[in-house]
Scaffold this motif. Structure first.
Motif, PDB file in Angstrom:
ATOM      1  N   ALA A   1       0.842  -1.182  -0.003  1.00  9.23           N
ATOM      2  CA  ALA A   1       0.017   0.121   0.065  1.00  9.23           C
ATOM      3  C   ALA A   1       0.747   1.007  -0.070  1.00  9.23           C
ATOM      4  N   MET A   2       1.958   1.168   0.592  1.00  9.22           N
ATOM      5  CA  MET A   2       2.946   2.414   0.680  1.00  9.22           C
ATOM      6  C   MET A   2       3.364   2.585  -0.490  1.00  9.22           C
ATOM      7  N   TRP A   3       3.794   1.703  -1.269  1.00 12.34           N
ATOM      8  CA  TRP A   3       4.473   1.694  -2.510  1.00 12.34           C
ATOM      9  C   TRP A   3       3.770   2.118  -3.620  1.00 12.34           C
TER      10      TRP A   3
ATOM     11  N   ASN B   1      18.269 -10.556  -5.098  1.00 14.54           N
ATOM     12  CA  ASN B   1      16.734 -10.813  -5.167  1.00 14.54           C
ATOM     13  C   ASN B   1      16.149  -9.373  -4.904  1.00 14.54           C
ATOM     14  N   ASP B   2      16.662  -8.427  -4.820  1.00 17.37           N
ATOM     15  CA  ASP B   2      15.897  -7.303  -4.605  1.00 17.37           C
ATOM     16  C   ASP B   2      14.849  -6.945  -5.585  1.00 17.37           C
ATOM     17  N   LEU B   3      13.769  -6.355  -5.175  1.00 17.37           N
ATOM     18  CA  LEU B   3      12.816  -6.000  -6.175  1.00 17.37           C
ATOM     19  C   LEU B   3      12.400  -4.524  -5.840  1.00 17.37           C
ATOM     20  N   ILE B   4      12.102  -4.347  -4.612  1.00 19.23           N
ATOM     21  CA  ILE B   4      11.582  -2.919  -4.452  1.00 19.23           C
ATOM     22  C   ILE B   4      12.363  -1.692  -4.633  1.00 19.23           C
ATOM     23  N   VAL B   5      13.749  -1.831  -4.193  1.00 21.78           N
ATOM     24  CA  VAL B   5      14.505  -0.813  -4.219  1.00 21.78           C
ATOM     25  C   VAL B   5      14.737  -0.417  -5.632  1.00 21.78           C
ATOM     26  N   ALA B   6      14.993  -1.490  -6.493  1.00 21.75           N
ATOM     27  CA  ALA B   6      15.343  -1.346  -7.917  1.00 21.75           C
ATOM     28  C   ALA B   6      14.231  -0.663  -8.562  1.00 21.75           C
ATOM     29  N   LEU B   7      13.122  -1.299  -8.256  1.00 22.59           N
ATOM     30  CA  LEU B   7      11.932  -0.800  -8.822  1.00 22.59           C
ATOM     31  C   LEU B   7      11.391   0.724  -8.718  1.00 22.59           C
ATOM     32  N   THR B   8      11.932   1.342  -7.508  1.00 19.62           N
ATOM     33  CA  THR B   8      11.756   2.482  -7.099  1.00 19.62           C
ATOM     34  C   THR B   8      12.800   3.465  -7.374  1.00 19.62           C
ATOM     35  N   LEU B   9      14.123   2.962  -7.171  1.00 19.15           N
ATOM     36  CA  LEU B   9      15.142   4.037  -7.756  1.00 19.15           C
ATOM     37  C   LEU B   9      15.613   3.835  -8.934  1.00 19.15           C
ATOM     38  N   GLY B  10      15.031   3.195  -9.760  1.00 21.73           N
ATOM     39  CA  GLY B  10      15.716   2.997 -11.094  1.00 21.73           C
ATOM     40  C   GLY B  10      14.547   2.863 -12.323  1.00 21.73           C
ATOM     41  N   ARG B  11      15.136   3.147 -13.395  1.00 17.51           N
ATOM     42  CA  ARG B  11      13.956   3.172 -14.409  1.00 17.51           C
ATOM     43  C   ARG B  11      14.658   2.405 -15.715  1.00 17.51           C
ATOM     44  N   ALA B  12      15.721   2.856 -16.447  1.00 21.76           N
ATOM     45  CA  ALA B  12      16.340   2.170 -17.427  1.00 21.76           C
ATOM     46  C   ALA B  12      17.409   1.113 -16.842  1.00 21.76           C
ATOM     47  N   THR B  13      17.768   1.255 -15.545  1.00 20.29           N
ATOM     48  CA  THR B  13      18.724   0.600 -15.072  1.00 20.29           C
ATOM     49  C   THR B  13      17.984  -0.476 -14.166  1.00 20.29           C
ATOM     50  N   GLN B  14      17.635  -1.523 -14.904  1.00 22.57           N
ATOM     51  CA  GLN B  14      16.727  -2.578 -14.408  1.00 22.57           C
ATOM     52  C   GLN B  14      17.537  -3.684 -14.069  1.00 22.57           C
TER      53      GLN B  14
END
Lengths: 454, 275
Positions: A411-413, B209-222
């Motif tokens: 939800a936060m995200w 295995n990270d998803l959330i950090v990369a999803l938030t702080l990257g766009r083309a750098t996937q």
């Protein structure tokens, strides 16, 4: 506990408690702190910029609205507890906390105890622990594939389907109704002819309410086989022809229903014989004694095929993700608890057994209390993990079910980043998440202090 | 007699082990099936017809620039942040273990306290910070974020491990006139290798295995996880691309885990039952 084993060696290796420090302090009083500062600088500056500053910033930001100039006090927190999608997230997370840590710990305990009795414990532990190395996200993808609805493709439903079909074989028709009042009953109990039939007679068993596409493949126009003196014949057919036709009569163009189950019953309703209809819907019972019989279409004609449990649908999505999560973390619990078990002195257990305690009593009264510290660690760790659950929900739940599978971190995200960009509310949600994991912080620090004093 | 009595346990555990292996095994087999077969049936079709197996999906995957780039990004981020984390944690761990200064234990307590700050709380401010400083959508940005959130555990683990080093070794080296830098590089690092290995494996697996950090702080750098997620979201059912990518993304941590299982378990035990 394994981890505390090295402790004794350390005490042994320090024979004299003589204060060693003053003698060996490098010259110059100022050098020591400066040196420490140099060693600590990289870590402390990174922690300050990436954890401490953002935490303070987020707490403050949560008091402002979507517009960073707009001070709203605690409004965001009020919104948080009154918006449907967000309360759903909180409720779901509460369910997670109530169910998953206990389940994982219970499974871990059982597996740890059981593996003590086999020789291939190491191999077993590797198998169960392996999902830990797999990412939450990959695990999510795996379970997304496993839980597909189509039993031809989803593993879970393929298994459920096998069981379902064994208990409840698929019939040739999904449903059907009697076409005339001469027939009575429904698909659930079978459809029977009201009046008795005698050998030498034929019984047309007409059904309606069957869509054209559901007429079983291989069907040909219906026909009634001629009945010999010791035979009862008949046909099961779709009693409908374009333009209507006469109910209860086999007419040209009406389709036979092949593969239907027909039961021959006595007047009391007991089933004497069963047979299946041929391509034209015809059936025949032979070698019958004179007398009254009843004819019925058996109910297993009507069982609908198994269509698959909707694991990824709105109702089951959260339990499905919980199963996937348990699959991942049971190994973690097992490894920790097994290490705890290994540290329990064997003679304590043996003493209890000699005193006549049953295996269950030994487990319940001796093993579990001795394991309590480890079990607490596992439970606390799991509660924290479960409060922060995110990736696996993202992977298993499609966009359409994310509202139903919602959890606090998700939800936060979604509030902050998926175009909604409400940083005020998003900050408030993450502060709530932080407050929820805070008790674990207290526990961790207390544990650390206790260890430190030893 | 005892062997016979243990048979039910053996069977039960055998069944459970199988149950635990099936999902991963199923994904592997799915990734080896041609798309046409996956459309019409599950991975178990291949058990009856092993000849259906093909590496086509993997070939297609490695021909896809985007996925190959993602794999490279994942490697760079995972290896880079792990190396940096180990170095910085070892430095700080050494200070906390062997360099006395006022307020040391209090400071250590604060660092350990940061262990439970959920990374979600940093996402919004760091997102803004990265946008302002040009770190957004860079591997460096991802690496620094991962290092930060790995540090509390890293420092905690290494400080405790360094404390186990017998005091005489360090004192005698200092007496012999070795500088602290020398003590650190020539004594401390080699002696704490098991703990460093455990930390490195942990952090590598976690950030791979990270998803959330990369999803938030990257766009083309996937990294790979984000690339797979995009596929999952875009088409939903193109399992012939998702399955091999997901398998690659788990094969490497799995190999690391299987090769270094002992160190991993030790780290787990140290992390969770100490302190």
């Amino acid at each position: 506990m394994v981890a505390t084993q090295p402790k004794p060696t350390r005490t042994v290796s320090r024979p004299s408690p003589a204060p060693a420090r003053p003698h060996h302090r490098p010259p110059g009083r100022w050098r020591q702190p400066l040196l420490a500062a140099a060693f600590l600088a990289p870590a402390l500056s990174i922690l300050a910029v990436w954890i401490v500053y953002p935490t303070v910033r987020t707490v403050l930001r949560s008091l402002f609205g979507r517009d960073p100039q707009d001070f709203v006090g605690l409004d965001n927190y009020h919104t948080l507890f009154t918006t449907d999608t967000l309360t759903m997230a909180i409720r779901n997370n509460a369910l997670w906390v109530a169910v998953v840590p206990l389940t994982v710990t219970a499974i871990g305990t059982v597996l740890a105890v059981l593996t003590e009795r086999i020789r291939w414990a190491a191999a077993f532990r590797t198998a169960v622990f392996m999902p830990m190395a797999v990412s939450m996200f990959a695990a999510g993808v795996i379970w997304h594939v496993m839980a597909e609805k189509d039993p031809q493709r989803g593993t879970l439903n393929a298994v459920v389907g096998v069981v379902h079909d064994a208990v409840n074989p698929t019939g040739v028709l999904a449903t059907g109704r009697p076409s005339t009042p001469a027939l009575t009953g429904d698909p659930g109990s079978g459809i029977a002819l009201r009046d008795p039939v005698r050998p030498g007679q034929s019984a047309p068993l007409g059904l309606t309410g069957i869509p054209t596409r559901e007429v079983p493949p291989g069907s040909v126009p219906a026909a009634i086989p001629a009945a010999g003196p010791d035979q009862i014949t008949g046909t099961v057919f779709r009693d409908f022809s374009p333009g209507g036709g006469q109910p209860g009569v086999v007419e040209p163009g009406e389709a036979g229903i092949p593969g239907a189950t027909v039961e021959l019953r006595d007047t009391g309703g007991r089933v004497l014989a069963t047979t299946h209809t041929s391509a034209d819907g015809g059936f025949r019972f032979s070698g019958l004694d004179p007398g009254d019989y009843r004819v019925a279409i058996g109910r297993d004609t009507f069982a609908a095929p198994f269509e698959g449990v909707d694991w990824l649908g709105p109702k089951l999505i959260t339990p499905t993700i919980m199963i996937a999560y348990t699959w991942m973390w049971a190994g973690f619990a097992m490894v920790l608890i097994a290490a705890g078990l290994a540290a329990i002195p064997r003679d304590v257990l043996d003493a209890a057994r000699i005193d006549g305690a049953s295996e269950w009593q030994v487990f319940r009264r001796v093993t579990v209390p001795l394991l309590a510290p480890v079990l607490t660690v596992v439970l606390v760790t799991m509660v924290v993990n479960v409060l922060k659950v995110f990736d696996i929900v993202m992977a298993v739940a499609g966009e359409s079910t994310q509202d139903d599978a919602n959890v606090i971190a998700l939800a936060m995200w979604r509030t902050s980043f998926t175009g909604a960009n409400n940083y005020g509310l998003g900050s408030a949600i993450s502060v709530v998440l932080f407050l929820l994991v805070l008790p674990a912080l207290a526990l961790n620090i207390r544990r650390f202090r206790r260890e430190g004093r030893r | 007699m005892t062997a016979l009595r243990r048979l039910p346990v053996q069977l039960l555990l055998g069944g459970i082990a199988l149950l635990w292996l099936v999902p991963t095994f199923g994904l592997l087999l799915t990734s080896l099936l041609p798309p046409s077969v996956i459309e019409s049936g599950g991975w178990w079709t291949v058990l009856a017809k092993p000849r259906l197996m093909t590496l086509d999906n993997y070939r297609a995957m490695f021909a896809d620039r985007q996925l190959v780039d993602a794999l490279v990004t994942t490697c760079v981020v995972a290896v880079g942040n792990t190396a940096l984390l180990v170095l910085i944690s070892a430095l700080a761990g050494y200070a906390f273990a062997w360099l006395p200064f006022r307020g040391r234990d209090g400071l250590f307590l604060v660092v350990v306290g940061l262990l439970v700050v959920p990374l979600q709380i940093a996402l919004i401010p760091i997102f803004s910070l990265y946008n302002a400083t040009g770190l957004f959508d860079t591997a460096a940005g991802l690496i620094l974020f991962h290092v930060a959130f790995g540090l509390p555990f890293g420092i905690f683990l290494l400080r405790n491990a360094l404390l186990e080093i017998p005091v005489e070794i360090i004192e005698s080296a200092r007496l012999d006139g070795a500088s602290e830098a020398r003590v650190f590089t020539q004594l401390i690092l080699p002696l704490s290798r098991p703990a460093i290995a455990a930390l490195a494996i942990f952090q590598f697996l976690f950030t791979w295995n990270d998803l959330i950090v990369a999803l938030t702080l990257g766009r083309a750098t996937q990294p790979l996880t984000v690339a797979i997620f995009a596929q999952l979201r875009q088409y939903g059912a193109n399992i012939d691309i998702i399955a091999p990518a997901a398998f690659i993304s788990l094969a490497i941590p799995l190999a690391v885990f299987l090769a270094l299982q002992g160190a991993f378990t030790r780290g787990l035990l140290a992390g969770s039952t100490k302190g």
